[in-house]
Write a protein that holds these residues in place. Structure first.
Motif, mmCIF file in Angstrom:
data_model
loop_
_atom_site.group_PDB
_atom_site.id
_atom_site.type_symbol
_atom_site.label_atom_id
_atom_site.label_comp_id
_atom_site.label_asym_id
_atom_site.label_seq_id
_atom_site.Cartn_x
_atom_site.Cartn_y
_atom_site.Cartn_z
ATOM 1 N N ILE A 1 -0.339 -1.023 -4.111
ATOM 2 C CA ILE A 1 -1.696 -0.690 -4.440
ATOM 3 C C ILE A 1 -2.798 0.130 -4.015
ATOM 4 C CG2 ILE A 1 -2.607 -2.474 -5.220
ATOM 5 C CD1 ILE A 1 -2.726 -3.181 -1.668
ATOM 6 N N GLY A 2 -1.895 0.878 -3.208
ATOM 7 C CA GLY A 2 -2.398 2.226 -2.284
ATOM 8 C C GLY A 2 -2.530 3.642 -2.940
ATOM 9 N N HIS A 3 -2.466 4.935 -2.600
ATOM 10 C CA HIS A 3 -2.733 5.885 -2.557
ATOM 11 C C HIS A 3 -1.369 6.668 -2.697
ATOM 12 C CE1 HIS A 3 -3.760 9.715 -3.585
ATOM 13 N NE2 HIS A 3 -3.129 11.062 -3.200
ATOM 14 N N THR B 1 3.979 -1.922 -10.951
ATOM 15 C CA THR B 1 3.011 -1.934 -11.317
ATOM 16 C C THR B 1 2.091 -0.983 -10.480
ATOM 17 O OG1 THR B 1 2.236 -3.519 -12.595
ATOM 18 C CG2 THR B 1 0.266 -2.609 -12.531
ATOM 19 N N ILE B 2 1.754 0.192 -11.066
ATOM 20 C CA ILE B 2 0.788 1.506 -9.849
ATOM 21 C C ILE B 2 -1.347 1.059 -10.022
ATOM 22 C CG2 ILE B 2 0.992 3.564 -9.357
ATOM 23 C CD1 ILE B 2 4.100 3.412 -10.226
ATOM 24 N N HIS B 3 -1.870 1.118 -9.148
ATOM 25 C CA HIS B 3 -2.661 0.513 -9.278
ATOM 26 C C HIS B 3 -3.787 1.829 -9.200
ATOM 27 C CE1 HIS B 3 -3.613 -3.589 -9.432
ATOM 28 N NE2 HIS B 3 -2.361 -3.623 -9.338
ATOM 29 N N SER B 4 -2.783 3.393 -9.068
ATOM 30 C CA SER B 4 -3.582 4.077 -7.797
ATOM 31 C C SER B 4 -3.617 5.487 -8.901
ATOM 32 C CB SER B 4 -3.153 4.374 -6.429
ATOM 33 O OG SER B 4 -2.016 4.317 -6.464
ATOM 34 N N VAL B 5 -3.628 5.354 -9.917
ATOM 35 C CA VAL B 5 -3.161 6.799 -10.195
ATOM 36 C C VAL B 5 -5.011 7.418 -10.691
ATOM 37 C CG1 VAL B 5 -2.603 8.026 -12.871
ATOM 38 C CG2 VAL B 5 -1.328 6.413 -12.105
ATOM 39 N N ASP B 6 -5.379 8.322 -10.133
ATOM 40 C CA ASP B 6 -6.201 9.000 -10.261
ATOM 41 C C ASP B 6 -6.640 10.753 -10.210
ATOM 42 O OD1 ASP B 6 -5.423 10.274 -8.209
ATOM 43 O OD2 ASP B 6 -7.487 9.624 -6.448
ATOM 44 N N SER B 7 -4.919 11.537 -10.691
ATOM 45 C CA SER B 7 -5.371 12.144 -11.774
ATOM 46 C C SER B 7 -4.216 12.659 -12.256
ATOM 47 C CB SER B 7 -5.152 13.669 -10.407
ATOM 48 O OG SER B 7 -3.854 13.450 -9.448
ATOM 49 N N THR B 8 -4.439 13.790 -12.999
ATOM 50 C CA THR B 8 -3.234 14.249 -14.054
ATOM 51 C C THR B 8 -2.332 14.276 -13.232
ATOM 52 O OG1 THR B 8 -5.133 14.927 -15.300
ATOM 53 C CG2 THR B 8 -2.845 15.871 -15.667
ATOM 54 N N ARG B 9 -2.284 14.903 -12.157
ATOM 55 C CA ARG B 9 -0.725 15.869 -11.880
ATOM 56 C C ARG B 9 0.204 14.247 -11.181
ATOM 57 N NH1 ARG B 9 -1.731 17.211 -6.166
ATOM 58 N NH2 ARG B 9 0.667 17.518 -6.312
ATOM 59 N N VAL B 10 -0.445 13.058 -11.421
ATOM 60 C CA VAL B 10 0.498 11.816 -11.133
ATOM 61 C C VAL B 10 0.499 11.075 -11.417
ATOM 62 C CG1 VAL B 10 -0.751 9.044 -9.149
ATOM 63 C CG2 VAL B 10 -1.333 12.037 -8.163
ATOM 64 N N ALA B 11 -0.580 11.473 -12.602
ATOM 65 C CA ALA B 11 0.186 10.844 -13.743
ATOM 66 C C ALA B 11 1.325 11.207 -14.315
ATOM 67 C CB ALA B 11 -1.072 10.600 -14.477
ATOM 68 N N SER C 1 0.619 -1.207 0.018
ATOM 69 C CA SER C 1 -0.095 -0.317 0.089
ATOM 70 C C SER C 1 0.853 1.040 -0.130
ATOM 71 C CB SER C 1 -1.026 0.389 2.178
ATOM 72 O OG SER C 1 -2.173 -0.050 0.536
ATOM 73 N N ARG C 2 2.091 1.489 0.459
ATOM 74 C CA ARG C 2 2.973 2.827 0.668
ATOM 75 C C ARG C 2 4.336 2.643 0.568
ATOM 76 N NH1 ARG C 2 0.465 5.234 6.136
ATOM 77 N NH2 ARG C 2 2.093 4.238 7.659
ATOM 78 N N VAL C 3 4.288 3.086 -0.376
ATOM 79 C CA VAL C 3 5.820 3.011 -0.705
ATOM 80 C C VAL C 3 6.966 3.327 0.427
ATOM 81 C CG1 VAL C 3 7.529 5.025 -2.506
ATOM 82 C CG2 VAL C 3 5.476 5.234 -2.929
ATOM 83 N N GLN C 4 6.926 3.595 1.044
ATOM 84 C CA GLN C 4 8.322 3.758 2.351
ATOM 85 C C GLN C 4 7.952 2.393 2.894
ATOM 86 O OE1 GLN C 4 8.234 7.439 3.296
ATOM 87 N NE2 GLN C 4 9.204 7.576 4.815
ATOM 88 N N ASP C 5 6.477 1.482 3.281
ATOM 89 C CA ASP C 5 6.626 0.516 3.881
ATOM 90 C C ASP C 5 7.183 -0.905 3.654
ATOM 91 O OD1 ASP C 5 5.168 1.625 5.918
ATOM 92 O OD2 ASP C 5 3.270 1.176 5.143
ATOM 93 N N ALA C 6 6.893 -0.400 1.838
ATOM 94 C CA ALA C 6 7.307 -1.820 0.730
ATOM 95 C C ALA C 6 8.866 -1.386 0.572
ATOM 96 C CB ALA C 6 6.411 -1.178 -0.764
ATOM 97 N N GLU C 7 9.791 -0.238 0.585
ATOM 98 C CA GLU C 7 11.047 -0.284 0.803
ATOM 99 C C GLU C 7 12.015 -0.713 0.703
ATOM 100 O OE1 GLU C 7 12.449 3.795 0.763
ATOM 101 O OE2 GLU C 7 14.217 3.183 -1.275
#
Ligand SMILES: *Cc1c(COP(=O)(O)O)cnc(C)c1O
Length: 246
Positions: A87-89, A104-114, A66-72
């Motif tokens: 899978i997280g924001h 794979t990134i499941h959580s793109v929800d805006s132009t900014r993030v993309a 879910s989180r970049v920091q935890d996953a790293e």
């Protein structure tokens, strides 16, 4: 965040995994789909590297965090032999790490993030640090839950973001992702959500607003992954069911 599970033994994990694979296979059969058409993503945000190693030994190739920091740390420890899914924001200030660590990134929800992902992924590609553009899914908040991220389930907004993403060659949009609301009785709640996501994917493909076909539907978690497979999920994100003790 749910609490971390106590360490779970390999036998328990093997038994749980078999149960999940069987449930995916029977849901696929029920809807005349090939069982391999729905990829299992083992969600490992609750567990440590040992449990992930057990799953790798059992043949699991896809892992979700879910989180970049935890996953790293886990990703650096376990290496690039498997496929990592965010899978997280994603906050834009983590876009570089997100693009570097996850395929794979499941959580793109805006132009900014993309756009942030596109720019960072392009730099990483030019430096040879990643080999293929990250595959991205647009997250849709189908049920309109206030506590969830994601775009409105509105075709014209989704098509507009896809159009914008057509020029972001650092990433590749592959499909859509959604979460059904939490429910003790998921059948009447989750099925319409998954059905709607599938319609949104079909509508986007029919409108030809993105230069590549959109083929992925990431939907379904422990409470409702069998329903999601019946409704056409190509990826299910299952965590708790793999690590429960009974
Ligand atoms: C945690 C999480 C999952 C897995 O949930 P379980 O109920 O443990 O299977 C799936 N998708 C997302 C987006 C999550 O955050």
């Amino acid at each position: 965040m749910p609490e971390m599970f106590d360490p779970v033994g390999k036998d328990t994990i093997a038994r749980n995994l078999q149960r999940v694979r069987d449930a995916i296979a029977s849901a696929a059969a029920k809807s005349s789909r090939d069982p391999s058409a729905a990829r299992l993503i083992a969600v490992t945000k609750y567990v440590r590297a040992d449990e992930i190693r057990s799953l790798i030994q059992l043949g699991v190739t896809d892992f979700g965090e879910s989180r970049v920091q935890d996953a790293e740390k886990k990703i650096r420890e376990l290496g690039a032999a498997v496929h990592w899914h965010l899978i997280g924001h994603l906050q834009t200030n983590k876009a570089q790490k997100g693009a570097a660590l996850f395929q794979t990134i499941h959580s793109v929800d805006s132009t900014r993030v993309a756009e942030a992902l596109h720019k960072e992924a392009k730099k990483l590609t030019e430096r040879g640090e990643i080999k293929t553009p990250p595959s991205c899914l647009l997250e849709v908040n189908v049920a309109g839950e206030a506590n969830k991220f994601g775009m409105k389930p509105d075709s014209s907004e989704i098509h507009e973001l896809l159009r914008v993403c057509s020029s972001f060659d650092g990433i590749r949009i592959a499909g859509l992702m959604a979460m059904a609301p939490h429910s003790e009785n998921p059948e009447p709640v989750a099925r319409p959500v998954f059905r709607r996501l599938r319609e949104l994917l079909d509508e986007a493909n029919a409108a030809r607003v993105y230069p590549h076909p959109l083929t992925e539907l990431s939907m379904g978690m422990t409470q409702d992954y069998a329903i999601a497979v019946e409704e056409g999920a190509t990826m299910v994100r299952v965590g708790s069911a793999l690590f429960e003790k009974s």
